[in-house]
Design an enzyme around this catalytic site. Structure first.
Site, PDB file in Angstrom:
ATOM      1  CG  HIS A   1      10.051  59.184  27.850  1.00  0.00           C
ATOM      2  ND1 HIS A   1       9.780  60.387  28.464  1.00  0.00           N
ATOM      3  CD2 HIS A   1       9.983  59.447  26.525  1.00  0.00           C
ATOM      4  CE1 HIS A   1       9.584  61.328  27.566  1.00  0.00           C
ATOM      5  NE2 HIS A   1       9.704  60.777  26.366  1.00  0.00           N
TER       6      HIS A   1
ATOM      7  CG  HIS B   1       6.623  59.422  22.342  1.00  0.00           C
ATOM      8  ND1 HIS B   1       5.755  60.421  22.681  1.00  0.00           N
ATOM      9  CD2 HIS B   1       7.788  59.735  22.960  1.00  0.00           C
ATOM     10  CE1 HIS B   1       6.359  61.311  23.453  1.00  0.00           C
ATOM     11  NE2 HIS B   1       7.602  60.914  23.639  1.00  0.00           N
TER      12      HIS B   1
ATOM     13  NE  ARG C   1      -4.322  58.981   6.760  1.00  0.00           N
ATOM     14  CZ  ARG C   1      -4.442  59.763   5.711  1.00  0.00           C
ATOM     15  NH1 ARG C   1      -5.356  59.503   4.810  1.00  0.00           N
ATOM     16  NH2 ARG C   1      -3.662  60.809   5.581  1.00  0.00           N
TER      17      ARG C   1
ATOM     18  CG  ASP D   1       1.521  63.082  24.822  1.00  0.00           C
ATOM     19  OD1 ASP D   1       0.874  62.594  23.888  1.00  0.00           O
ATOM     20  OD2 ASP D   1       2.611  63.675  24.667  1.00  0.00           O
TER      21      ASP D   1
ATOM     22  N   GLY E   1       5.814  67.687  23.145  1.00  0.00           N
ATOM     23  CA  GLY E   1       5.974  68.734  22.144  1.00  0.00           C
ATOM     24  C   GLY E   1       7.091  69.707  22.496  1.00  0.00           C
TER      25      GLY E   1
ATOM     26  CG  HIS F   1       7.850  65.063  26.966  1.00  0.00           C
ATOM     27  ND1 HIS F   1       6.772  64.247  27.088  1.00  0.00           N
ATOM     28  CD2 HIS F   1       8.686  64.447  26.091  1.00  0.00           C
ATOM     29  CE1 HIS F   1       6.938  63.178  26.316  1.00  0.00           C
ATOM     30  NE2 HIS F   1       8.092  63.270  25.702  1.00  0.00           N
TER      31      HIS F   1
ATOM     32  CD  GLU G   1      12.948  66.455  24.095  1.00  0.00           C
ATOM     33  OE1 GLU G   1      11.772  66.853  24.240  1.00  0.00           O
ATOM     34  OE2 GLU G   1      13.255  65.552  23.293  1.00  0.00           O
TER      35      GLU G   1
ATOM     36  CG  ASP H   1      11.876  60.368  23.287  1.00  0.00           C
ATOM     37  OD1 ASP H   1      10.685  60.354  23.644  1.00  0.00           O
ATOM     38  OD2 ASP H   1      12.492  61.420  23.011  1.00  0.00           O
TER      39      ASP H   1
HETATM   40  N1  ADE Z   1       6.884  63.597  21.043  1.00  0.00           N
HETATM   41  C1  ADE Z   1       7.539  62.542  20.549  1.00  0.00           C
HETATM   42  N2  ADE Z   1       8.819  62.567  20.908  1.00  0.00           N
HETATM   43  C2  ADE Z   1       8.988  63.669  21.675  1.00  0.00           C
HETATM   44  C3  ADE Z   1      10.082  64.242  22.354  1.00  0.00           C
HETATM   45  N3  ADE Z   1      11.294  63.705  22.321  1.00  0.00           N
HETATM   46  N4  ADE Z   1       9.884  65.402  23.024  1.00  0.00           N
HETATM   47  C4  ADE Z   1       8.674  65.954  23.055  1.00  0.00           C
HETATM   48  N5  ADE Z   1       7.614  65.467  22.438  1.00  0.00           N
HETATM   49  C5  ADE Z   1       7.755  64.325  21.746  1.00  0.00           C
HETATM   50 ZN    ZN Z   2       9.213  61.803  24.628  1.00  0.00          ZN
END
Ligand code: ADE
Ligand code: ZN
Length: 350
Positions: free
Chosen positions: A18, A20, A73, A141, A173, A200, A203, A281
């Site tokens: 996990h 991004h 970009r 995602d 999100g 996700h 959270e 994350d």
């Molecule tokens: N996008 C990037 N980080 C995130 C997170 N912690 N929770 C949900 N969406 C995300």
């Molecule tokens: Zn995440």
């Protein structure tokens, strides 16, 4: 914490499930990208960027996150960001990463077609495998708060990219206003196509969000999932099915899910017999790394080497890799555990 365990954690091979891609951009790189495209950010020093990464709540985090995304970009930007990311993973002995990436955000901001985005990321992926010996799979995602057409389009792209590094469909999100139900058709279609989904949940949302991720999204793993502890029936379900949780402690503290590392749910999740993996994350945005997550967890909760090894192996086994690749990785990891124990832990009581 014992010095030996610190060194063991630094050197132990790891898998990350996990993280991004956009959120893994280093502040130095972000500043260079902004300069390249004449984008004004609220800060023009690394220290200033680090201060900018102080989040009042999750929506505030997302606002900043989208500004970070806006700095990527061109295909060149994406290739560069991915190369740097893989270098950082290799430096931490992270042998395989499953990386979340949100193509619709970039498509919307720049019009860059998905195949050009994917080709750029794949150039870096191929380089990382050849030059650094690290692999990555992409979880494409959906931003649940974005325009609804982002859902079906992201699914189409994920299917299109399946033989080119894409391993799953994700959903990220802000949970409370956007349950997976909005995208039920998309997840049904992904399921019909045998495309794994990794959502996700748990959270910014409570147990209901995790139930929906399981029922509607048929989520193979749960991104975060830490709020499952609010519902004993959900804990029982997750334990029985051994659904892997992708736990990101420092992220949870920076985004207000828990007040401090000491109060994080990690030890309770382990005690409940849940399937836990450790992850970072959006590491530079939370001033952390995967290695730091292991180090902080071990120090705060007094985890022993066996628990650290189990967390690492949990990530290997939950990776969306072909079974033979996964089994080989696991064998190599166990061999490394033995070697690293002998190097750093046997007879070392400092
Ligand atoms: N996008 C990037 N980080 C995130 C997170 N912690 N929770 C949900 N969406 C995300
Ligand atoms: Zn995440």
């Amino acid at each position: 914490m014992q010095n030996g365990l610190t060194e063991f954690i630094r050197h132990v091979p790891k898998v990350e499930l996990h993280v991004h891609l956009e959120g893994a951009t280093q502040p130095e790189t972000l500043l260079r990208l902004a300069r390249r495209h004449s984008i004004r950010l609220p800060a023009d020093t690394v220290e200033g960027i680090r201060q900018w990464y102080t989040f009042t709540d999750f929506p505030h985090f997302l606002e900043i996150y989208f500004k970070v995304c806006d700095c990527m970009r061109t295909p060149d930007d994406l290739e560069w960001v991915t190369r740097e990311f893989l270098q950082g993973q290799a430096a931490q002995h992270i042998r395989h990463s499953e990386v979340t990436y949100t193509p619709f955000t970039h498509y919307r901001q720049t019009g860059l077609p998905f195949d050009e985005q994917l080709d750029a990321i794949n150039r870096a992926r191929t380089w990382g495998e050849a030059e650094l010996g690290v692999t990555m799979g992409l979880i494409i995602d959906i931003d649940r708060g974005g325009p609804p057409e982002g859902g079906p389009l992201t699914l189409e792209w994920a299917l299109q990219g399946r033989d080119h590094g894409v391993i799953a469909l994700g959903l990220g999100g802000y949970e409370p206003d956007f349950p997976p139900d909005i995208f039920a058709d998309v997840f049904d279609q992904a399921h019909a196509e045998n495309l794994p989904c990794v959502l996700h949940a748990g959270e910014t949302g409570g147990p209901e969000s995790i139930w929906s991720a399981l029922r509607v999204g048929r989520s193979r793993r749960i991104g975060h999932g830490v709020r499952c502890l609010e519902d004993p029936a959900l804990v029982a379900e997750l334990r029985e099915r051994q659904i892997p949780l992708e736990v990101n402690p420092t992220s949870n503290i920076c985004l207000g899910v828990f007040d401090s590392f000491e109060q994080h749910a990690l030890p309770r999740l382990l005690e409940a017999g849940l399937y836990v993996t450790l992850n970072s994350d959006d590491p530079p945005m939370f001033n952390t790394t995967l290695t730091d997550e292991y180090l902080k967890a071990a120090a705060t909760f007094d985890l022993d080497v066996g628990t650290i090894e189990q967390l690492v192996i949990n990530a290997v086994r939950a990776a969306l890799l072909p079974p033979t690749v996964r089994a080989n990785l696991e064998r190599e990891f166990y061999a490394d555990f033995g070697r690293l124990r002998r190097e750093y832990l046997v007879g070392n009581h400092s």
